[in-house]
Scaffold this motif. Structure first.
Motif, mmCIF file in Angstrom:
data_model
loop_
_atom_site.group_PDB
_atom_site.id
_atom_site.type_symbol
_atom_site.label_atom_id
_atom_site.label_comp_id
_atom_site.label_asym_id
_atom_site.label_seq_id
_atom_site.Cartn_x
_atom_site.Cartn_y
_atom_site.Cartn_z
ATOM 1 N N PHE A 104 0.802 -1.191 0.080
ATOM 2 C CA PHE A 104 -0.035 0.084 -0.004
ATOM 3 C C PHE A 104 0.956 1.298 0.035
ATOM 4 C CE2 PHE A 104 -1.471 3.285 3.178
ATOM 5 C CZ PHE A 104 -2.347 3.829 2.494
ATOM 6 N N SER A 105 2.049 1.311 0.574
ATOM 7 C CA SER A 105 2.697 2.584 0.984
ATOM 8 C C SER A 105 3.530 2.824 -0.365
ATOM 9 C CB SER A 105 3.670 2.289 1.988
ATOM 10 O OG SER A 105 2.902 2.176 3.335
ATOM 11 N N GLU A 164 2.614 1.593 -3.303
ATOM 12 C CA GLU A 164 1.884 2.040 -4.508
ATOM 13 C C GLU A 164 1.396 3.502 -4.126
ATOM 14 O OE1 GLU A 164 0.091 -2.287 -5.305
ATOM 15 O OE2 GLU A 164 -1.166 -0.935 -3.892
ATOM 16 N N THR A 165 1.323 3.739 -3.028
ATOM 17 C CA THR A 165 0.963 5.198 -2.875
ATOM 18 C C THR A 165 2.117 6.199 -3.279
ATOM 19 O OG1 THR A 165 -0.510 4.758 -1.078
ATOM 20 C CG2 THR A 165 0.417 7.047 -1.150
ATOM 21 N N THR A 188 -5.575 10.171 -7.270
ATOM 22 C CA THR A 188 -5.716 8.721 -7.341
ATOM 23 C C THR A 188 -5.086 8.486 -5.842
ATOM 24 O OG1 THR A 188 -5.646 8.670 -9.496
ATOM 25 C CG2 THR A 188 -5.328 6.585 -8.170
ATOM 26 N N ALA A 189 -3.911 9.020 -5.631
ATOM 27 C CA ALA A 189 -3.164 8.794 -4.265
ATOM 28 C C ALA A 189 -3.991 9.202 -3.212
ATOM 29 C CB ALA A 189 -1.744 9.359 -4.398
ATOM 30 N N TYR A 207 -6.712 6.797 -2.644
ATOM 31 C CA TYR A 207 -6.414 5.370 -2.282
ATOM 32 C C TYR A 207 -5.887 5.530 -0.912
ATOM 33 C CZ TYR A 207 -3.448 1.225 -2.399
ATOM 34 O OH TYR A 207 -3.015 0.068 -2.242
ATOM 35 N N ILE A 208 -5.426 6.610 -0.352
ATOM 36 C CA ILE A 208 -5.004 6.616 1.021
ATOM 37 C C ILE A 208 -6.460 6.647 2.019
ATOM 38 C CG2 ILE A 208 -4.211 8.279 2.843
ATOM 39 C CD1 ILE A 208 -2.041 8.874 0.706
ATOM 40 N N SER A 254 -8.459 3.230 1.806
ATOM 41 C CA SER A 254 -7.676 2.282 2.592
ATOM 42 C C SER A 254 -7.804 2.606 4.080
ATOM 43 C CB SER A 254 -6.020 2.378 2.141
ATOM 44 O OG SER A 254 -5.908 1.947 0.911
#
Length: 129
Positions: free
Chosen positions: A80-81, A83-84, A95-96, A99-100, A103
């Motif tokens: 996850f980290s 990909e961010t 998008t980032a 996503y954060i 999540s």
């Protein structure tokens, strides 16, 4: 023996994560595979933790195998980290951030839902129970 149980659970959890992540891979830039795996893991671990807490006697081996081993390797904070960071490097800031936020907040919501599915109720302190 405990280490072996964590290893066995971890083996199956990591294979499950890899398989599900590959199956859900999308090429539009949003890491749906990792998000799905982590949310499923939050739901399951919330349920499993509440389920264990309701039991008077539970063998230590069960949470080690399933909670620490399987679920610990099934979910993935490091991916996850990374990909961010990759989304930020690609200048996909919206998008980032999405996503954060999904999540973190959905993860907590899924864990809470898992608790509720297991029927966990906080014991009252100082009153009739």
């Amino acid at each position: 023996m405990n280490l072996l149980l964590v290893m066995i659970g971890g083996f199956f959890g990591s294979i499950s994560r890899y398989t599900l992540g590959e199956w859900l891979y999308m090429e539009n830039g949003f890491p749906i595979g990792t998000l799905s795996v982590n949310l499923i893991g939050c739901l399951f671990l919330g349920w499993f933790t509440a389920f264990i807490m309701k039991r008077k006697k539970i063998r230590l081996e069960i949470p080690l195998l399933i909670g620490t081993g399987f679920t610990g390797s099934f979910t993935t904070f490091s991916t996850f980290s990374v990909e961010t960071v990759q989304l930020i490097e690609q200048q996909m800031m919206l998008t980032a951030i999405t996503y954060i936020l999904i999540s973190v907040f959905a993860g907590i919501g899924f864990a809470y839902t898992g608790y509720k599915i297991a029927g966990y109720k906080k014991k009252k302190v100082g009153g009739p129970q």
